[in-house]
Design an enzyme around this catalytic site. Structure first.
Site, PDB file in Angstrom:
ATOM      1  N   THR A  19       0.836  -1.208   0.000  1.00 28.01           N
ATOM      2  CA  THR A  19       0.000   0.000   0.000  1.00 28.01           C
ATOM      3  C   THR A  19       0.869   1.256   0.000  1.00 28.01           C
ATOM      4  O   THR A  19       0.542   2.259  -0.619  1.00 28.01           O
ATOM      5  CB  THR A  19      -0.911   0.022   1.249  1.00 28.01           C
ATOM      6  OG1 THR A  19      -1.559  -1.235   1.379  1.00 28.01           O
ATOM      7  CG2 THR A  19      -1.955   1.120   1.162  1.00 28.01           C
ATOM      8  N   ARG A  23       7.940  -2.710   2.688  1.00 33.31           N
ATOM      9  CA  ARG A  23       8.172  -2.819   4.130  1.00 33.31           C
ATOM     10  C   ARG A  23       8.590  -4.247   4.459  1.00 33.31           C
ATOM     11  O   ARG A  23       7.894  -5.194   4.106  1.00 33.31           O
ATOM     12  CB  ARG A  23       6.909  -2.437   4.917  1.00 33.31           C
ATOM     13  CG  ARG A  23       6.577  -0.976   4.748  1.00 33.31           C
ATOM     14  CD  ARG A  23       5.398  -0.533   5.587  1.00 33.31           C
ATOM     15  NE  ARG A  23       5.055   0.834   5.210  1.00 33.31           N
ATOM     16  CZ  ARG A  23       3.991   1.487   5.649  1.00 33.31           C
ATOM     17  NH1 ARG A  23       3.171   0.903   6.501  1.00 33.31           N
ATOM     18  NH2 ARG A  23       3.755   2.715   5.259  1.00 33.31           N
ATOM     19  N   SER A 114       6.337   3.590   8.574  1.00 34.08           N
ATOM     20  CA  SER A 114       5.213   4.250   9.225  1.00 34.08           C
ATOM     21  C   SER A 114       5.112   3.909  10.710  1.00 34.08           C
ATOM     22  O   SER A 114       6.063   4.072  11.441  1.00 34.08           O
ATOM     23  CB  SER A 114       3.927   3.907   8.480  1.00 34.08           C
ATOM     24  OG  SER A 114       2.875   4.691   8.973  1.00 34.08           O
ATOM     25  N   HIS A 115       3.969   3.384  11.120  1.00 39.61           N
ATOM     26  CA  HIS A 115       3.737   3.103  12.533  1.00 39.61           C
ATOM     27  C   HIS A 115       4.279   1.744  12.961  1.00 39.61           C
ATOM     28  O   HIS A 115       4.218   1.406  14.140  1.00 39.61           O
ATOM     29  CB  HIS A 115       2.233   3.133  12.791  1.00 39.61           C
ATOM     30  CG  HIS A 115       1.518   2.223  11.846  1.00 39.61           C
ATOM     31  ND1 HIS A 115       1.281   2.570  10.543  1.00 39.61           N
ATOM     32  CD2 HIS A 115       1.063   0.965  11.993  1.00 39.61           C
ATOM     33  CE1 HIS A 115       0.687   1.564   9.936  1.00 39.61           C
ATOM     34  NE2 HIS A 115       0.538   0.579  10.786  1.00 39.61           N
ATOM     35  N   LYS A 127      10.081   4.114   0.303  1.00 37.64           N
ATOM     36  CA  LYS A 127       9.141   4.387  -0.782  1.00 37.64           C
ATOM     37  C   LYS A 127       9.629   5.550  -1.620  1.00 37.64           C
ATOM     38  O   LYS A 127      10.368   6.416  -1.142  1.00 37.64           O
ATOM     39  CB  LYS A 127       7.739   4.601  -0.249  1.00 37.64           C
ATOM     40  CG  LYS A 127       7.413   5.969   0.210  1.00 37.64           C
ATOM     41  CD  LYS A 127       5.979   6.017   0.692  1.00 37.64           C
ATOM     42  CE  LYS A 127       5.758   7.360   1.351  1.00 37.64           C
ATOM     43  NZ  LYS A 127       4.412   7.781   1.447  1.00 37.64           N
ATOM     44  N   ASP A 279       2.163   9.480  14.054  1.00 39.76           N
ATOM     45  CA  ASP A 279       2.743   8.138  13.949  1.00 39.76           C
ATOM     46  C   ASP A 279       4.238   8.204  13.646  1.00 39.76           C
ATOM     47  O   ASP A 279       4.857   9.262  13.738  1.00 39.76           O
ATOM     48  CB  ASP A 279       2.012   7.341  12.864  1.00 39.76           C
ATOM     49  CG  ASP A 279       2.273   7.898  11.477  1.00 39.76           C
ATOM     50  OD1 ASP A 279       2.551   9.110  11.383  1.00 39.76           O
ATOM     51  OD2 ASP A 279       2.231   7.143  10.498  1.00 39.76           O
ATOM     52  N   ASP A 281       6.158   8.224  11.015  1.00 43.01           N
ATOM     53  CA  ASP A 281       6.700   9.156  10.010  1.00 43.01           C
ATOM     54  C   ASP A 281       5.901  10.459   9.915  1.00 43.01           C
ATOM     55  O   ASP A 281       6.111  11.247   8.983  1.00 43.01           O
ATOM     56  CB  ASP A 281       6.786   8.482   8.647  1.00 43.01           C
ATOM     57  CG  ASP A 281       5.453   8.003   8.122  1.00 43.01           C
ATOM     58  OD1 ASP A 281       4.583   7.658   8.951  1.00 43.01           O
ATOM     59  OD2 ASP A 281       5.257   7.961   6.894  1.00 43.01           O
ATOM     60  N   ASP A 283       2.712  11.209   9.302  1.00 41.67           N
ATOM     61  CA  ASP A 283       1.631  11.507   8.355  1.00 41.67           C
ATOM     62  C   ASP A 283       0.240  11.196   8.919  1.00 41.67           C
ATOM     63  O   ASP A 283      -0.759  11.663   8.393  1.00 41.67           O
ATOM     64  CB  ASP A 283       1.851  10.832   6.988  1.00 41.67           C
ATOM     65  CG  ASP A 283       2.024   9.337   7.074  1.00 41.67           C
ATOM     66  OD1 ASP A 283       1.939   8.778   8.189  1.00 41.67           O
ATOM     67  OD2 ASP A 283       2.263   8.712   6.010  1.00 41.67           O
ATOM     68  N   ARG A 284       0.189  10.408   9.992  1.00 38.77           N
ATOM     69  CA  ARG A 284      -1.133  10.102  10.579  1.00 38.77           C
ATOM     70  C   ARG A 284      -1.436  11.026  11.745  1.00 38.77           C
ATOM     71  O   ARG A 284      -0.521  11.625  12.326  1.00 38.77           O
ATOM     72  CB  ARG A 284      -1.162   8.668  11.094  1.00 38.77           C
ATOM     73  CG  ARG A 284      -0.984   7.627  10.016  1.00 38.77           C
ATOM     74  CD  ARG A 284      -1.193   6.247  10.583  1.00 38.77           C
ATOM     75  NE  ARG A 284      -1.066   5.259   9.513  1.00 38.77           N
ATOM     76  CZ  ARG A 284      -1.595   4.057   9.542  1.00 38.77           C
ATOM     77  NH1 ARG A 284      -2.285   3.676  10.603  1.00 38.77           N
ATOM     78  NH2 ARG A 284      -1.452   3.216   8.537  1.00 38.77           N
ATOM     79  N   SER A 367      -7.789   5.282   8.205  1.00 37.60           N
ATOM     80  CA  SER A 367      -6.560   4.825   8.867  1.00 37.60           C
ATOM     81  C   SER A 367      -5.781   6.004   9.463  1.00 37.60           C
ATOM     82  O   SER A 367      -4.565   6.021   9.435  1.00 37.60           O
ATOM     83  CB  SER A 367      -5.691   4.043   7.889  1.00 37.60           C
ATOM     84  OG  SER A 367      -5.461   4.799   6.715  1.00 37.60           O
ATOM     85  N   LYS A 378      -0.515  12.461   3.321  1.00 40.52           N
ATOM     86  CA  LYS A 378      -1.323  12.822   4.472  1.00 40.52           C
ATOM     87  C   LYS A 378      -0.405  13.506   5.484  1.00 40.52           C
ATOM     88  O   LYS A 378       0.812  13.325   5.429  1.00 40.52           O
ATOM     89  CB  LYS A 378      -2.036  11.613   5.057  1.00 40.52           C
ATOM     90  CG  LYS A 378      -1.164  10.433   5.423  1.00 40.52           C
ATOM     91  CD  LYS A 378      -2.081   9.291   5.803  1.00 40.52           C
ATOM     92  CE  LYS A 378      -1.334   8.083   6.309  1.00 40.52           C
ATOM     93  NZ  LYS A 378      -0.894   7.200   5.219  1.00 40.52           N
ATOM     94  N   ARG A 497      -8.649  -6.820   7.536  1.00 40.73           N
ATOM     95  CA  ARG A 497      -9.314  -5.629   8.055  1.00 40.73           C
ATOM     96  C   ARG A 497     -10.803  -5.729   7.713  1.00 40.73           C
ATOM     97  O   ARG A 497     -11.151  -5.989   6.562  1.00 40.73           O
ATOM     98  CB  ARG A 497      -8.751  -4.358   7.415  1.00 40.73           C
ATOM     99  CG  ARG A 497      -7.262  -4.141   7.631  1.00 40.73           C
ATOM    100  CD  ARG A 497      -6.955  -2.657   7.609  1.00 40.73           C
ATOM    101  NE  ARG A 497      -5.552  -2.335   7.435  1.00 40.73           N
ATOM    102  CZ  ARG A 497      -4.630  -2.420   8.378  1.00 40.73           C
ATOM    103  NH1 ARG A 497      -4.932  -2.888   9.576  1.00 40.73           N
ATOM    104  NH2 ARG A 497      -3.378  -2.059   8.139  1.00 40.73           N
TER     105      ARG A 497
HETATM  106  C1  G16 Z   1      -0.500   3.512   4.544  1.00 42.27           C
HETATM  107  C2  G16 Z   1      -1.087   4.238   3.369  1.00 42.27           C
HETATM  108  C3  G16 Z   1      -2.520   4.610   3.648  1.00 42.27           C
HETATM  109  C4  G16 Z   1      -3.314   3.378   4.044  1.00 42.27           C
HETATM  110  C5  G16 Z   1      -2.647   2.701   5.216  1.00 42.27           C
HETATM  111  C6  G16 Z   1      -3.293   1.402   5.568  1.00 42.27           C
HETATM  112  O1  G16 Z   1      -0.400   4.384   5.629  1.00 42.27           O
HETATM  113  O2  G16 Z   1      -0.338   5.400   3.100  1.00 42.27           O
HETATM  114  O3  G16 Z   1      -3.040   5.205   2.500  1.00 42.27           O
HETATM  115  O4  G16 Z   1      -4.623   3.716   4.372  1.00 42.27           O
HETATM  116  O5  G16 Z   1      -1.303   2.416   4.909  1.00 42.27           O
HETATM  117  O6  G16 Z   1      -3.125   0.513   4.507  1.00 42.27           O
HETATM  118  P1  G16 Z   1      -3.443  -1.013   4.665  1.00 42.27           P
HETATM  119  O7  G16 Z   1      -4.872  -1.067   5.104  1.00 42.27           O
HETATM  120  O8  G16 Z   1      -3.213  -1.587   3.304  1.00 42.27           O
HETATM  121  O9  G16 Z   1      -2.527  -1.569   5.729  1.00 42.27           O
HETATM  122  P2  G16 Z   1       0.944   4.512   6.441  1.00 42.27           P
HETATM  123  O10 G16 Z   1       0.669   5.576   7.452  1.00 42.27           O
HETATM  124  O11 G16 Z   1       1.162   3.149   7.030  1.00 42.27           O
HETATM  125  O12 G16 Z   1       1.972   4.869   5.429  1.00 42.27           O
END
Ligand code: G16
Length: 544
Positions: A19, A23, A114-115, A127, A279, A281, A283-284, A367, A378, A497
Site C-alpha cells: 500500500t 516494508r 510508518s507506525h 518508498k 505516527d 513518520d 503523516d497520521r 486509517s 497525508k 481488516r
Molecule cells: C499507509 C497508506 C494509507 C493506508 C494505510 C493502511 O499508511 O499510506 O493510504 O490507508 O497504509 O493501509 P493497509 O490497510 O493496506 O494496511 P501509512 O501511514 O502506514 O503509510
C-alpha cells in the site's frame, strides 16, 4: 566526476511494494544487496538520472542512517546532481513531500515503515515519491517490482560516509548534497495555511492546555518547533518528543490502543482541552477532546465542514475525497457544500492525480490520515493545526462534533483488525467472498438483508487507469455497510481488516458507543465472511 562502480547482484523475490512502499524486517533489508537492489530498480524506473535531483530522509528508525549513506553513494553513482537530505537523516513524510514540491526536485526517497515498530528485530521501509511530492502511482511501483525481479547489477561510488549531522552543502563529484534543517520549510508552509496568531492566542490562554504525543517518532522536533516555539503552547505540551531509533520500544500508531499515555492524559479529571498523536513518520493523526474521541472519518468530515475558518481554505474547496472504507460522513458534508466527493481505493497514492488536476483539495482515510493539496501526503501536524484553528474559532471540540452530528446525522464507524493471520487462510477467506459475491443480494445474515455486494474497482478519472480487487463491499438494506480487505502494509502473515459503518439520524441516538451501535452489522459480517472458520479467531486484535 567520480567513476561509478558496477556491482553484480542477483534478484530477490518479494520486493513488491505494498500500500505504501516496500516494508520488511530490518534483517531482510540489511542482507547484502537487498536495499541496493530496490534502490537501483527505482533509479532504473526513474530513468536517465543524470542531472536529476532527489529529496532523501526518513523517520529516524533503526537502519535509517545506514540506508541514507547507501542511497547517497548510489545516487551519485547513477548521476544525480543534487540531493536534499534532512539533518540527521530526519524528514517526516509530509515534510519530505513539502521539500520535493518547494525545491522542484525530480522526486524523493522516504525511509519509513510508518507506525510499524522499529529496532534491529523490527521493520524498515522505503518508498519513492514522484516530482509532485506524492507516492508513486501503481504503474510506477509495478515497474519497480518488475525491475527487482531481473536486476543483475547496480551502480555506486566508493566514498566515505557523509556527515549528516551538520547543516551545509558538500560537493561530491558532480553532485551537490545539501543537509538542511528538517523542520523550517515545513513550519513555514503551516504558517502560510493556518491562522497562527489566532491559534497562538488560544494556546497561550492558561485555560487551554493541550498535549501532543510524538510517540518518540519523527514528529517531536516538528511539534516542539510549531506548537511550543512558534505558537507558544506551554513547554511540555509535546510529550515523547525525542525521536528514538526504536521509538522507545513503542508502537507509534496513533489510535486508542497504542497512544495509551495520551489517552490517559485526556481522561478522567484532566484539564486538557485538546490532545493529539502522530505516527512513526508523521503523516497520521489522532485527535481527542477532553474525555472525547473523534474517529478519523468524522474528523475528516468535520474539518471539511469548518474549512472556511482556515485562511488557506477560505476561498473554498475544489472537491474532497476519501478512501472507499472510510465512512460516508464526508459525502454528506460535500453534498451540503455542493462539491464533488471522490471515492478511491485505500492508499494515499490514489489522491495525487485528483489534486494535480485541481479537482480536489482535502481528503482522508479511516486509517488516521487526513491531508490536503498543500503537499501530496497525508499530514499529521497539519490536521492537528486544522483542529486547533477550528477550536480557536468555535471552542470545545466535543460541542463542535455534537453539533456536526445534529446537522448531518452520525456515521458510526469501526475497523476490526485480525493481525498475523495465516496468509493462506486469509487468502481463502477473500477468495470465498469473491466467489460468492453474486449470491449475497437478498440473503439474510444475522438478521440483516444484503442489498448489494461488489468487489471495489476504481477507474482514475484523470488517467483512466483501473485498479481492481480493492476490497469486498457488502451493503445491507438498513443502510449499513461492511468491507473486507487484506492490509498491504504488514510484514508478517496477513492482516484482515473489516470495516463497519451505519448511519443514524435520530437525535436521541447520536451518543451511542460505536461497537454497540454497530453490533448488528458486526454480527452479520462474521456470518458473511465465516471469519472464525477461516482464521480461528473470534476477537480482533485491534479495534479502532
Ligand atoms: C499507509 C497508506 C494509507 C493506508 C494505510 C493502511 O499508511 O499510506 O493510504 O490507508 O497504509 O493501509 P493497509 O490497510 O493496506 O494496511 P501509512 O501511514 O502506514 O503509510
Amino acid at each position: 566526476m567520480i567513476s561509478p562502480t558496477t556491482v553484480s547482484t542477483q534478484a530477490f523475490s518479494g520486493q513488491k511494494p505494498g500500500t505504501s512502499g516496500l516494508r520488511k524486517k530490518v534483517k531482510e533489508f540489511s542482507e547484502p544487496h537487498y536495499l541496493e537492489n530496490f534502490i537501483q530498480s527505482t533509479f532504473n524506473v526513474i530513468g536517465n538520472c543524470l542531472g536529476k535531483s532527489l529529496v532523501v530522509g526518513g523517520d529516524g528508525r533503526y537502519y535509517n542512517r545506514e540506508a541514507i549513506q547507501t542511497i547517497i553513494k548510489m545516487a551519485i553513482g547513477n548521476g544525480f546532481s543534487q540531493l536534499i537530505i534532512g539533518q540527521k537523516g530526519i524528514l517526516s513524510t509530509p515534510a519530505a513531500s513539502c521539500l520535493i514540491r518547494k525545491h522542484n526536485t525530480d522526486g524523493g526517497i522516504i525511509l519509513s515503515a510508518s507506525h510499524n515498530p522499529a529496532g534491529p528485530e523490527e521493520d524498515f521501509g522505503i518508498k519513492y515519491n514522484g516530482s509532485n511530492g506524492g507516492p508513486a502511482s501503481e504503474s510506477v511501483t509495478d515497474a519497480i517490482y518488475q525491475q527487482t525481479m531481473s536486476l543483475t547489477e547496480y551502480l555506486t561510488v566508493d566514498i566515505d560516509a557523509l556527515d549528516l549531522n551538520t547543516i551545509g552543502e558538500t560537493v561530491v563529484g558532480d553532485c551537490r548534497i545539501h543537509i538542511i534543517d528538517s523542520v523550517s520549510d515545513y513550519a513555514q508552509l503551516m504558517a502560510s495555511i493556518f491562522d497562527f496568531p489566532k491559534i497562538a492566542q488560544y494556546l497561550q490562554d492558561s485555560d487551554h492546555p493541550i498535549c501532543f504525543d510524538a510517540m518518540h517518532a519523527v514528529t517531536g522536533p516538528y511539534a516542539v518547533e510549531i506548537l511550543e516555539n512558534r505558537l507558544g503552547a506551554a513547554q511540555g505540551s509535546v510529550i515523547n518528543g525525542i525521536p528514538l531509533d526504536d521509538f522507545g520500544g513503542g508502537h507509534p500508531d496513533p489510535n486508542l490502543v497504542h497512544a495509551k499515555e495520551l489517552v490517559q492524559n485526556m481522561s478522567g479529571d484532566s484539564a486538557l482541552v485538546f490532545g493529539a498523536a502522530s505516527d512513526g513518520d508523521g503523516d497520521r493523526n489522532m485527535v481527542l477532546g477532553n474525555n472525547f474521541y473523534v474517529n478519523p472519518c468524522d474528523s475528516l468530515a468535520m474539518l471539511v465542514a469548518n474549512a472556511h475558518v482556515v485562511p488557506g481554505y477560505k476561498e473554498g474547496l475544489a472537491g474532497v475525497a476519501r478512501s472507499m472504507p472510510t465512512s460516508r460522513a464526508l459525502d454528506r458534508v460535500a453534498q451540503a457544500l455542493g462539491i464533488d466527493c471522490y471515492e478511491t481505493p485505500t492508499g494515499w497514492k490514489f489522491f495525487g492525480n485528483l489534486m494535480d488536476a485541481g479537482k480536489m483539495t482535502i481528503c482522508g482515510e479511516e486509517s488516521f490520515g487526513t491531508g490536503s493539496s498543500h503537499v501530496r501526503e497525508k499530514d499529521g501536524l497539519w490536521a492537528v493545526l486544522f483542529w486547533l484553528n477550528v477550536i480557536a474559532e468555535y471552542g470545545d471540540m466535543e460541542q463542535i462534533a455534537k453539533n456536526h452530528w445534529l446537522t448531518y446525522g452520525r456515521d458510526y464507524f469501526s475497523r476490526h483488525d485480525f493481525e498475523n493471520v495465516d496468509a493462506t487462510q486469509a487468502g481463502k477467506l477473500m477468495a470465498d467472498l469473491r466467489a460468492n459475491l453474486h449470491e449475497f443480494p437478498r440473503q439474510r445474515f444475522a438478521g440483516l438483508i444484503v442489498e448489494r455486494a461488489d468487489d471495489f474497482e476504481y477507474t482514475d478519472p484523470i488517467d483512466g487507469s483501473v485498479s481492481a480487487n480493492q476490497g469486498i463491499r457488502v451493503f445491507f438494506d438498513n443502510g449499513s455497510r461492511v468491507i473486507f480487505r487484506l492490509s498491504g502494509t504488514g510484514t508478517v502473515g496477513a492482516t484482515l481488516r473489516i470495516y463497519y459503518d451505519c448511519y443514524e439520524q435520530d437525535a436521541d441516538k447520536l451518543d451511542l458507543e460505536p461497537q454497540q451501535a454497530l453490533r448488528e452489522v458486526i454480527a452479520a459480517a462474521q456470518a458473511v465472511a465465516k471469519v472464525k472458520y477461516y482464521t480461528d479467531r473470534t476477537e480482533p486484535d485491534v479495534i479502532t
